[in-house]
Enzyme design. Structure first.
Site, short mmCIF file in Angstrom:
data_model
loop_
_atom_site.label_atom_id
_atom_site.label_comp_id
_atom_site.label_asym_id
_atom_site.label_seq_id
_atom_site.Cartn_x
_atom_site.Cartn_y
_atom_site.Cartn_z
N GLU A 43 -5.44 -5.00 10.81
CA GLU A 43 -4.43 -3.95 11.00
C GLU A 43 -4.73 -3.17 12.27
O GLU A 43 -5.55 -2.23 12.23
CB GLU A 43 -4.43 -3.01 9.80
CG GLU A 43 -4.16 -3.70 8.48
CD GLU A 43 -3.60 -2.72 7.46
OE1 GLU A 43 -2.45 -2.92 7.06
OE2 GLU A 43 -4.29 -1.76 7.10
N GLU A 64 -6.83 4.53 7.63
CA GLU A 64 -6.70 5.97 7.34
C GLU A 64 -7.97 6.50 6.68
O GLU A 64 -8.31 7.68 6.83
CB GLU A 64 -5.44 6.19 6.48
CG GLU A 64 -4.18 6.06 7.34
CD GLU A 64 -2.99 5.42 6.65
OE1 GLU A 64 -2.93 5.41 5.42
OE2 GLU A 64 -2.12 4.89 7.38
N ASN A 97 0.85 -1.19 0.00
CA ASN A 97 0.00 0.00 0.00
C ASN A 97 0.89 1.24 0.00
O ASN A 97 1.47 1.58 1.02
CB ASN A 97 -0.90 -0.03 1.25
CG ASN A 97 -1.74 1.23 1.38
OD1 ASN A 97 -1.87 2.01 0.43
ND2 ASN A 97 -2.30 1.45 2.56
N LYS A 134 0.05 4.28 -0.34
CA LYS A 134 -0.63 5.46 0.25
C LYS A 134 -0.46 6.68 -0.66
O LYS A 134 -0.43 6.54 -1.88
CB LYS A 134 -0.11 5.72 1.66
CG LYS A 134 -0.10 4.46 2.52
CD LYS A 134 0.07 4.74 3.98
CE LYS A 134 0.25 3.44 4.73
NZ LYS A 134 -0.01 3.54 6.14
N GLY A 174 2.31 2.31 10.69
CA GLY A 174 3.23 3.42 10.47
C GLY A 174 3.93 3.89 11.74
O GLY A 174 4.57 4.94 11.75
N HIS A 186 -9.59 0.86 4.92
CA HIS A 186 -8.27 1.09 5.51
C HIS A 186 -8.42 2.06 6.69
O HIS A 186 -9.24 2.98 6.64
CB HIS A 186 -7.29 1.65 4.47
CG HIS A 186 -5.89 1.67 4.98
ND1 HIS A 186 -5.42 2.68 5.79
CD2 HIS A 186 -4.86 0.79 4.85
CE1 HIS A 186 -4.16 2.41 6.12
NE2 HIS A 186 -3.79 1.27 5.56
N SER A 212 3.34 -2.10 10.51
CA SER A 212 4.80 -2.07 10.69
C SER A 212 5.46 -3.43 10.44
O SER A 212 6.41 -3.81 11.14
CB SER A 212 5.17 -1.53 12.08
OG SER A 212 4.71 -0.20 12.23
C1 PEP Z 1 -0.80 -0.01 5.90
O1 PEP Z 1 -0.74 1.04 5.30
O2 PEP Z 1 -1.78 -0.75 5.71
C2 PEP Z 1 0.27 -0.37 6.84
C3 PEP Z 1 0.18 -1.50 7.49
O3 PEP Z 1 1.31 0.53 6.98
P1 PEP Z 1 2.73 0.24 7.70
O4 PEP Z 1 3.26 -1.06 7.15
O5 PEP Z 1 3.58 1.40 7.33
O6 PEP Z 1 2.46 0.14 9.18
#
Ligand code: PEP
Length: 262
Positions: free
Chosen positions: A171, A101, A11, A13, A177, A99, A217
């Site tokens: 998630e 975000e 992803n 973003k 992040g 997601h 992460s």
């Molecule tokens: C994501 O954007 O779904 C995500 C898990 O980001 P990150 O790996 O940076 O935590």
């Protein structure tokens, strides 16, 4: 032990220019090589404006293309939105819905995520539905309840026939992040409960076949241990997907479990 084929998503973003997205896609294809792509489903999620360009870079190769979001209406006066058919027309086979975000920065409700999820599945796209709890919800012991609420809202009315076009991404929002990762045991426990809820909603066969990714992460250093858990079928990767070598190393970690099909 699971025989579900691993699925890894990158992803990106709101990162990359068109040229940068095409370069990154090319670098990912090279870094993964034929082997990685044969042993796992690998999907890249560039920004909307780079989808058509990245589709050209990926061509008919084994790495698939997805969008980070979609709108549920088919056409009309919805300024700024993108329909399922538009995504398919750009070469997308996959789309993310819900997601964190979108839910917590943009403000999407469970109901809106449900409309998008059902519209995308009905259109023939493969949906990766993201669920997960905020830090305060985790601290209040509500992880499973939040995941269950989000799953029930998004999947209401869908039957087992939707299973082949559905993946779940668990998630935990506090891990996205931030550099913090759920322990493999905590992630496994959340995944096992998600699979149970899928069984209640869509039946046993569907719940056994639907893949559940972990996201938050994930890095080359922690991927193998996470992906070694029985109910973790790959990952949705944010930050580390912007570096082709790191992303490829995470794909390799998903392919190294001998219980997985080749
Ligand atoms: C994501 O954007 O779904 C995500 C898990 O980001 P990150 O790996 O940076 O935590």
């Amino acid at each position: 032990m699971s025989d579900r084929r691993p699925i890894i998503g990158g992803n990106w973003k709101m990162n990359t220019t068109l040229a940068g997205a095409r370069d990154l896609a090319q670098a990912v294809v090279q870094a993964i090589g034929q082997d990685g792509a044969r042993q796992a489903d690998v999907v890249l999620f560039p920004p909307f404006v780079s989808l058509a360009g990245v589709a050209g870079t990926l061509g008919d190769g084994p790495v698939a293309l997805g969008a980070q979001d979609v709108y549920h209406e088919s056409d009309g006066a919805f300024t700024g939105e993108i329909s399922c058919a538009m995504l398919a027309d750009c070469g997308c086979g996959y789309v993310l819905t819900g997601h964190s975000e979108r839910r917590h920065v943009i403000g999407e409700s469970d109901d809106l995520v449900g409309l998008k999820t059902r519209a995308a599945i009905a259109s023939g796209l493969h949906v990766i539905l993201c669920v997960g709890e905020l830090l305060e919800e985790r601290e209040a012991g509500q992880t499973d309840a939040v995941n269950e609420r989000q799953l029930r809202a998004a999947l209401a009315g869908l039957g087992p026939d939707a299973a082949p076009r559905l993946t779940i991404a668990y998630e935990p929002v506090w891990a996205i992040g931030t550099g913090k990762t759920a322990t493999p045991a905590d992630a496994q426990a959340a995944h096992a409960r998600i699979r149970q809820v899928l069984g209640e909603l869509m039946g046993d066969a569907a719940s056994t076949s639907i893949r559940i990714q972990y996201g938050g992460s994930v890095k080359p250093a922690n991927a193998a241990e996470l992906f070694g858990q029985p109910d973790i079928d790959g990952g949705l990767i944010g930050g580390a997907s912007l570096k082709a070598e790191d992303f490829a190393s995470i794909v390799r970690a998903a392919c190294s479990d001998p219980a997985r099909p080749r």
